[in-house]
Design a protein around this motif. Structure first.
Motif, PDB file in Angstrom:
ATOM      1  N   CYS A 371      -2.431  -4.060   5.189  1.00 22.29           N
ATOM      2  CA  CYS A 371      -3.188  -4.092   3.935  1.00 22.29           C
ATOM      3  C   CYS A 371      -3.331  -2.666   3.393  1.00 22.29           C
ATOM      4  O   CYS A 371      -3.683  -1.753   4.152  1.00 22.29           O
ATOM      5  CB  CYS A 371      -4.570  -4.714   4.180  1.00 22.29           C
ATOM      6  SG  CYS A 371      -5.565  -4.752   2.678  1.00 22.29           S
ATOM      7  N   ARG A 372      -2.975  -2.481   2.128  1.00 24.67           N
ATOM      8  CA  ARG A 372      -3.097  -1.140   1.538  1.00 24.67           C
ATOM      9  C   ARG A 372      -3.877  -1.235   0.225  1.00 24.67           C
ATOM     10  O   ARG A 372      -3.565  -2.078  -0.620  1.00 24.67           O
ATOM     11  CB  ARG A 372      -1.718  -0.547   1.237  1.00 24.67           C
ATOM     12  CG  ARG A 372      -1.794   0.887   0.857  1.00 24.67           C
ATOM     13  CD  ARG A 372      -0.430   1.495   0.652  1.00 24.67           C
ATOM     14  NE  ARG A 372      -0.519   2.948   0.503  1.00 24.67           N
ATOM     15  CZ  ARG A 372       0.474   3.724   0.180  1.00 24.67           C
ATOM     16  NH1 ARG A 372       1.679   3.196  -0.028  1.00 24.67           N
ATOM     17  NH2 ARG A 372       0.289   5.007   0.087  1.00 24.67           N
ATOM     18  N   CYS A 373      -4.869  -0.399   0.172  1.00 30.86           N
ATOM     19  CA  CYS A 373      -5.705  -0.386  -1.025  1.00 30.86           C
ATOM     20  C   CYS A 373      -5.455   0.910  -1.813  1.00 30.86           C
ATOM     21  O   CYS A 373      -5.459   1.988  -1.241  1.00 30.86           O
ATOM     22  CB  CYS A 373      -7.182  -0.460  -0.611  1.00 30.86           C
ATOM     23  SG  CYS A 373      -8.293  -0.496  -2.022  1.00 30.86           S
ATOM     24  N   ARG A 374      -5.156   0.751  -3.083  1.00 29.64           N
ATOM     25  CA  ARG A 374      -4.882   1.934  -3.918  1.00 29.64           C
ATOM     26  C   ARG A 374      -6.190   2.590  -4.360  1.00 29.64           C
ATOM     27  O   ARG A 374      -7.250   1.937  -4.316  1.00 29.64           O
ATOM     28  CB  ARG A 374      -4.041   1.549  -5.142  1.00 29.64           C
ATOM     29  CG  ARG A 374      -4.726   0.661  -6.141  1.00 29.64           C
ATOM     30  CD  ARG A 374      -3.982   0.693  -7.477  1.00 29.64           C
ATOM     31  NE  ARG A 374      -4.490  -0.302  -8.395  1.00 29.64           N
ATOM     32  CZ  ARG A 374      -5.608  -0.174  -9.115  1.00 29.64           C
ATOM     33  NH1 ARG A 374      -6.386   0.884  -8.962  1.00 29.64           N
ATOM     34  NH2 ARG A 374      -5.977  -1.135  -9.957  1.00 29.64           N
ATOM     35  N   PRO A 375      -6.185   3.800  -4.828  1.00 28.55           N
ATOM     36  CA  PRO A 375      -7.408   4.412  -5.342  1.00 28.55           C
ATOM     37  C   PRO A 375      -7.768   3.807  -6.710  1.00 28.55           C
ATOM     38  O   PRO A 375      -6.914   3.179  -7.339  1.00 28.55           O
ATOM     39  CB  PRO A 375      -7.035   5.881  -5.483  1.00 28.55           C
ATOM     40  CG  PRO A 375      -5.655   6.044  -4.994  1.00 28.55           C
ATOM     41  CD  PRO A 375      -5.041   4.709  -4.830  1.00 28.55           C
ATOM     42  N   LEU A 376      -8.996   4.092  -7.115  1.00 27.18           N
ATOM     43  CA  LEU A 376      -9.410   3.662  -8.454  1.00 27.18           C
ATOM     44  C   LEU A 376      -8.612   4.483  -9.485  1.00 27.18           C
ATOM     45  O   LEU A 376      -8.427   5.697  -9.301  1.00 27.18           O
ATOM     46  CB  LEU A 376     -10.897   3.923  -8.660  1.00 27.18           C
ATOM     47  CG  LEU A 376     -11.866   2.915  -8.082  1.00 27.18           C
ATOM     48  CD1 LEU A 376     -13.283   3.469  -8.118  1.00 27.18           C
ATOM     49  CD2 LEU A 376     -11.803   1.588  -8.812  1.00 27.18           C
ATOM     50  N   GLY A 449       0.840  -8.787  -3.795  1.00 23.30           N
ATOM     51  CA  GLY A 449      -0.438  -8.391  -4.339  1.00 23.30           C
ATOM     52  C   GLY A 449      -0.524  -8.576  -5.841  1.00 23.30           C
ATOM     53  O   GLY A 449       0.475  -8.888  -6.499  1.00 23.30           O
ATOM     54  N   GLN A 450      -1.700  -8.353  -6.317  1.00 20.06           N
ATOM     55  CA  GLN A 450      -2.000  -8.469  -7.744  1.00 20.06           C
ATOM     56  C   GLN A 450      -1.207  -7.399  -8.515  1.00 20.06           C
ATOM     57  O   GLN A 450      -0.869  -6.342  -7.949  1.00 20.06           O
ATOM     58  CB  GLN A 450      -3.504  -8.243  -7.931  1.00 20.06           C
ATOM     59  CG  GLN A 450      -3.979  -8.400  -9.333  1.00 20.06           C
ATOM     60  CD  GLN A 450      -5.407  -7.881  -9.461  1.00 20.06           C
ATOM     61  OE1 GLN A 450      -6.064  -7.566  -8.446  1.00 20.06           O
ATOM     62  NE2 GLN A 450      -5.902  -7.757 -10.661  1.00 20.06           N
ATOM     63  N   THR A 451      -0.952  -7.693  -9.760  1.00 16.16           N
ATOM     64  CA  THR A 451      -0.254  -6.721 -10.605  1.00 16.16           C
ATOM     65  C   THR A 451      -1.047  -5.423 -10.672  1.00 16.16           C
ATOM     66  O   THR A 451      -2.273  -5.441 -10.828  1.00 16.16           O
ATOM     67  CB  THR A 451      -0.078  -7.285 -12.030  1.00 16.16           C
ATOM     68  OG1 THR A 451       0.728  -8.443 -11.947  1.00 16.16           O
ATOM     69  CG2 THR A 451       0.582  -6.273 -12.942  1.00 16.16           C
ATOM     70  N   GLY A 452      -0.279  -4.330 -10.527  1.00 16.53           N
ATOM     71  CA  GLY A 452      -0.905  -3.013 -10.657  1.00 16.53           C
ATOM     72  C   GLY A 452      -1.643  -2.564  -9.423  1.00 16.53           C
ATOM     73  O   GLY A 452      -2.410  -1.593  -9.468  1.00 16.53           O
ATOM     74  N   THR A 453      -1.410  -3.218  -8.274  1.00 21.67           N
ATOM     75  CA  THR A 453      -2.124  -2.822  -7.059  1.00 21.67           C
ATOM     76  C   THR A 453      -1.323  -1.860  -6.192  1.00 21.67           C
ATOM     77  O   THR A 453      -1.820  -1.379  -5.163  1.00 21.67           O
ATOM     78  CB  THR A 453      -2.493  -4.064  -6.235  1.00 21.67           C
ATOM     79  OG1 THR A 453      -1.312  -4.840  -6.041  1.00 21.67           O
ATOM     80  CG2 THR A 453      -3.587  -4.896  -6.910  1.00 21.67           C
ATOM     81  N   GLY A 454      -0.027  -1.584  -6.572  1.00 24.91           N
ATOM     82  CA  GLY A 454       0.727  -0.541  -5.846  1.00 24.91           C
ATOM     83  C   GLY A 454       1.882  -1.058  -5.021  1.00 24.91           C
ATOM     84  O   GLY A 454       2.338  -0.360  -4.099  1.00 24.91           O
ATOM     85  N   LYS A 455       2.417  -2.225  -5.361  1.00 27.13           N
ATOM     86  CA  LYS A 455       3.550  -2.786  -4.599  1.00 27.13           C
ATOM     87  C   LYS A 455       4.776  -1.855  -4.750  1.00 27.13           C
ATOM     88  O   LYS A 455       5.394  -1.457  -3.764  1.00 27.13           O
ATOM     89  CB  LYS A 455       3.892  -4.191  -5.139  1.00 27.13           C
ATOM     90  CG  LYS A 455       2.793  -5.201  -4.971  1.00 27.13           C
ATOM     91  CD  LYS A 455       3.210  -6.598  -5.374  1.00 27.13           C
ATOM     92  CE  LYS A 455       3.374  -6.755  -6.888  1.00 27.13           C
ATOM     93  NZ  LYS A 455       2.134  -6.614  -7.659  1.00 27.13           N
ATOM     94  N   THR A 456       5.031  -1.524  -5.990  1.00 27.19           N
ATOM     95  CA  THR A 456       6.200  -0.644  -6.242  1.00 27.19           C
ATOM     96  C   THR A 456       5.984   0.735  -5.618  1.00 27.19           C
ATOM     97  O   THR A 456       6.890   1.323  -5.035  1.00 27.19           O
ATOM     98  CB  THR A 456       6.424  -0.500  -7.760  1.00 27.19           C
ATOM     99  OG1 THR A 456       6.500  -1.807  -8.327  1.00 27.19           O
ATOM    100  CG2 THR A 456       7.703   0.261  -8.063  1.00 27.19           C
ATOM    101  N   PHE A 457       4.767   1.193  -5.722  1.00 23.37           N
ATOM    102  CA  PHE A 457       4.456   2.517  -5.169  1.00 23.37           C
ATOM    103  C   PHE A 457       4.690   2.537  -3.657  1.00 23.37           C
ATOM    104  O   PHE A 457       5.276   3.482  -3.110  1.00 23.37           O
ATOM    105  CB  PHE A 457       3.004   2.869  -5.498  1.00 23.37           C
ATOM    106  CG  PHE A 457       2.617   4.258  -5.039  1.00 23.37           C
ATOM    107  CD1 PHE A 457       2.964   5.377  -5.801  1.00 23.37           C
ATOM    108  CD2 PHE A 457       1.929   4.446  -3.844  1.00 23.37           C
ATOM    109  CE1 PHE A 457       2.601   6.648  -5.369  1.00 23.37           C
ATOM    110  CE2 PHE A 457       1.583   5.725  -3.417  1.00 23.37           C
ATOM    111  CZ  PHE A 457       1.919   6.835  -4.189  1.00 23.37           C
ATOM    112  N   THR A 458       4.256   1.470  -2.992  1.00 23.01           N
ATOM    113  CA  THR A 458       4.411   1.417  -1.536  1.00 23.01           C
ATOM    114  C   THR A 458       5.878   1.250  -1.146  1.00 23.01           C
ATOM    115  O   THR A 458       6.351   1.933  -0.235  1.00 23.01           O
ATOM    116  CB  THR A 458       3.568   0.260  -0.950  1.00 23.01           C
ATOM    117  OG1 THR A 458       2.203   0.500  -1.240  1.00 23.01           O
ATOM    118  CG2 THR A 458       3.747   0.149   0.560  1.00 23.01           C
TER     119      THR A 458
END
Ligand SMILES: Nc1ncnc2c1ncn2[C@@H]1O[C@H](COP(=O)(O)OP(=O)(O)OP(=O)(O)O)[C@@H](O)[C@H]1O
Length: 858
Positions: A371-376, A449-458
């Motif tokens: 599980c990865r949580c992006r910053p605000l 994950g939800q759109t804009g939560t960092g899938k591409t980033f990860t």
């Protein structure tokens, strides 16, 4: 010629009693009877050691003065007298002389002066005496004892009229003459001009004149007889002279031929000399080049020899090190054997490791969920949203979702990444799956994950901060490269998207109507038939392919692949920390938890972890050992290869150098050979040149002999001519005489030309010889000979007539008193030129008015 006797000149000089003296005035000639002595054109000279005072130039009218510093030859005791002269249109008038008879002495000299007057050529009173022909350069001539009666008026006038050339006189001496018992002419007038002049004669004088006439007629008769005799002699001499001349001409032609041959030979010799010089220069040039090349080669050979000796030393060293090398080779061979064993063992160990590793992975579960949580985001912060995620137990894999200030729910995952964790941290946990890929297992890594939560980033990350995909593939290629000696990997990339439970091929160039499905193969592998597989060989190509696939993606949420002269799957569940996305976050977390819980069977979790740990340690140890041995083996092989390469290189270098030395030696030999050939050639040419020079010398000797012969012949003819000179001279034709006498125009141009002692033809010239014309070219002589031959058959008009006569001008009334002149007397012409080509008949007389000297007494 010497001093002429009174008798001999008596027949030549028409002034009774006068005579010529071919030398300068001497002391012994100084007599008491000298009345005055004028130094014409000069200064007065007081009578030094004689009683004569030489007056300065006076008593003259008109004319110019010429002087010279040249030495006067045979100038007597007063040579200065002849170093000056009056010339041109002048006369001398001596006045206040006591009546009576006087002797007048005229002193002449040919003053050599380029810009001077032409000089007296002829004048009648001397019976066409060519004064300068007699005198010669800077030589004096005296015409003495010209008897002149002076009457009561007491003057004597001396004037030169109508002479050929310019009247020139150096001195005039007037002496008192003893009285004649029977005067020859009436004392009042003595006219030596052609024009008739009257002389009054007394009966006594008439008798005396008759007596003289008879005497002279008798003398003329005798002379005529002598003349005939001499004519015959002359004719014979002339014929002989002609024959000699012809012979001389022939000889001259021969000589010319020889000279021509000599010149030709000289030219040939010069040519050869030039060639030889060229050859010598070329030889010298080549020699220098050769020497330079040889020294260059020597230097090179020296350097090569040094290199060779150096190489020999190295070869020796190499040879000495052969035992060591052999030892090394044996050691290497031993190591290679060991290495082979190790490789086998390694392969076995790898198989074991794969098995064990797989077991380890299986213990972890085939589907792991991180599980990865992006910053605000800035926008979320600006909008006032806050984080509702609790990461206190993140290290243990727990993540709490807060609501209303307290934790509402806790989810457990294999890993939990806070917003502070970077890409490297995420990849560190995902990388073991890469090993599984290369061990032959199917691995699936995906993000959810939800759109804009960092899938591409990860998964992809950015260029500066690469994600899991990039790093995984990079690692994949690295391991593949490491194992390339053992395994060959074919890596291909397919990019698909699951969208609305439909599989889309993101690398397909055009949309396919065929529905793509995930199928399970017999071996248990899953695959998608018909999907594009892009072969890749490096990370860049992978990146390009992923980019292409990414561009083709549909926008929207993704679904998890739920079908995987036996595959291992890693799912990243991406969540947003924002309390605004709470619902979506909870949904994602619930789904992920469900995925995780479903895939991990309880039986698998009961694997003995102690045994697993042990096997894992063994695997690490074997791997370590294998790596160390591989490294040392590789090092040994490299070292061995280096040594062999070095040895091979040195052998090759040595061989090359030896070949080069041989080649240079051959070149050197060739150059030495060509040099010796050139030297030989030069010697031959020198020998030839010597031969040429010898032949030339011989030719010169021949030429000299011929010249001597010619000279002898000439001397013979000269002596012959001298024997008859007095008479022969009379036969000189005007034409020939003109041709061979001192040419006036030539003299005018440069009087020295005929006197040049450096003349090429000097040996052939001489007084009285036709060879005076030696300077003439051969063709000119030929032309003259032809002309003469032509003239032989012509009329008397072409016969050379005797020289002009000298006449005494008398008055008609005094005809009886005047001395009759026979034309034959005119042959008393005095000249040194003896030139004729045929017999001369001196019977006709040129009636032209002759130059003459007048001596008047009044
Ligand atoms: N861990 C992280 N740290 C910093 N920034 C992040 C992180 N994760 C995501 N972001 C940022 O959040 C934004 C959204 O991320 P990303 O585009 O990867 O979402 P996504 O899930 O792929 O969206 P979509 O499904 O719409 O494509 C990006 O600007 C990204 O840089």
């Amino acid at each position: 010629m010497g001093v002429a006797t009174e008798d001999s000149f008596d027949s030549m000089i028409l002034v009774s009693g006068s005579r010529l003296v071919q030398s300068g005035f001497r002391k012994m000639d100084c007599r008491d009877d000298v009345v005055m002595f004028v130094n014409s054109g000069g200064s007065p000279i007081e009578g030094r050691d004689s009683h004569i005072n030489f007056l300065g130039d006076s008593y003259f009218q008109g004319g110019d003065v010429i002087k010279t510093n040249e030495a006067i030859v045979e100038g007597g005791d007063y040579p200065f007298l002849y170093q000056s002269a009056r010339y041109g249109n002048f006369c001398y008038k001596f006045e206040a002389l006591a009546p009576g008879d006087y002797f007048v002495d005229l002193h002449f000299a040919e003053i050599v002066n380029t810009y001077g007057p032409k000089g007296i050529r002829l004048f009648d009173i001397l019976s066409e005496l060519d004064v300068y022909a007699v005198v010669g350069a800077n030589k004096p001539l005296q015409l003495v004892d010209i008897r002149v009666p002076v009457l009561d008026n007491g003057f004597i006038v001396i004037r030169f009229e109508g002479i050929s050339g310019t009247p020139t006189v150096s001195g005039i001496c007037i002496r008192k003459a003893p009285k004649l018992s029977a005067p020859l002419v009436k004392p009042e007038h003595l006219i030596c001009n052609k024009c008739a002049a009257e002389i009054e004669v007394s009966p006594t004088q008439t008798r005396a004149r008759s007596k003289y006439i008879a005497k002279y007629e008798k003398k003329i008769h005798e002379l005529t007889s002598q003349y005939k005799l001499k004519s015959d002699e002359c004719y014979e001499a002339w014929m002989s002279l002609t024959a000699t001349n012809e012979q001389l001409v022939r000889l001259r032609m021969e000589l010319d031929n020889y000279i021509f041959q000599t010149e030709t030979l000289e030219q040939a010799v010069e040519k050869q000399t030039g060639k030889l010089r060229d050859v010598s220069e070329r030889y010298e040039h080549d020699k220098k080049s050769w020497f330079a090349a040889i020294s260059n080669l020597e230097d090179k050979i020296k350097a090569m020899k040094q290199g060779q000796s150096q190489l020999s030393i190295e070869a020796h060293e190499c040879a000495n090190s052969t035992p060591d090398l052999n030892k090394m080779i044996i050691a290497v061979q031993t190591l290679v054997t060991q290495c082979e064993d190790l490789k086998i063992k390694y392969s076995e160990e790898i198989a074991k490791r794969k098995k064990l590793y797989n077991q380890v992975q299986e213990t972890k579960g085939n589907i792991r969920v991180f599980c990865r949580c992006r910053p605000l985001t800035k926008e979320e912060v600006l909008s006032g949203y806050t984080s509702m995620v609790d990461f206190d137990a993140a290290k243990e894999g727990d993540i709490g979702i807060m609501a209303g200030g307290s934790i509402k729910k806790i989810f457990k995952f294999d890993r939990v990444y806070t917003p502070k964790d970077g890409q490297a941290d995420v990849y560190a946990d995902a990388s073991p799956l890469v090993t599984s890929v290369l061990d032959g297992y199917n691995v699936c890594i995906f993000a959810y994950g939800q759109t804009g939560t960092g899938k591409t980033f990860t998964m992809e990350g950015t260029e500066q901060n690469r994600g899991v995909n990039y790093r995984t593939l990079d690692e994949l290629f690295k391991i593949a490269a490491e194992r390339k000696e053992t395994f060959a990997y074919n890596i291909s990339v397919s990019v698909l998207e699951v969208y609305n439970e439909q599989i889309r091929d993101l690398l397909a160039t055009f949309p396919s109507t065929k529905k793509l499905e995930v199928r399970q193969a017999a071996e248990g592998f899953h695959h998608v038939p018909g999907i594009v597989e892009a072969k890749v060989e490096n990370i860049k190509q992978v990146w390009d392919v992923l980019q292409a696939g990414s561009n083709a993606r549909a926008v929207g949420s993704n679904n998890v692949n739920e079908h995987s002269g036996d595959s291992k799957a890693l799912m990243f569940v991406q969540i947003s920390p924002s309390d605004n996305d709470l619902g979506e976050t909870l949904s994602s977390l619930n789904f992920a938890s469900r995925v995780r819980n479903i895939e991990l069977g309880p039986a698998r979790k009961q694997v003995d972890t102690g045994e697993l740990q042990k096997m894992k340690q063994m695997l690490d140890k074997v791997k370590q050992e294998s790596r160390i041995k591989d490294e040392s083996l590789q090092k040994l092989e490299e070292h061995c290869q280096n040594l062999e390469n070095k040895l091979r290189g040195k052998d090759q270098l040595c061989r090359n150098l030896q070949e080069k030395v041989k080649e240079l030696e051959c070149k050197l030999k060739e150059q030495l050979n060509s040099e010796s050939v050139a030297v030989q050639k030069v010697k031959e040419l020198e020998y030839k040149l010597k031969e040429r020079l010898q032949s030339e010398l011989m030719l010169e000797q021949k030429v000299n002999k011929l010249k001597n012969k010619l000279r002898e012949k000439r001397d013979q003819s000269k002596s012959m001519l001298l024997l008859h000179s007095d008479d022969a001279l009379k036969f000189a034709t005007p034409t020939e005489g003109k041709a061979f006498s001192r040419d006036e125009s030539t003299s005018e141009t440069d009087p020295r030309i005929l006197r040049s002692s450096n003349s090429v033809n000097k040996p052939l010239t001489g007084p009285g010889s036709i060879l005076l014309q030696g300077a003439e070219p051969l063709h000119e002589i030929k032309r003259k000979r032809e002309l003469r031959s032509t003239m032989v058959g012509k009329s008397e008009n072409n016969i050379i007539v005797p020289t002009t006569l000298v006449e005494k001008r008398i008055q008609p009334s005094e005809l009886g008193k005047v001395r009759k002149i026979d034309p034959t007397k005119a042959f008393g012409r005095l000249t040194r030129k003896v030139v004729a080509t045929q017999k001369v008949f001196p019977h006709s007389r040129n009636n032209q008015e002759k130059d003459k000297i007048k001596v008047w007494t009044r």
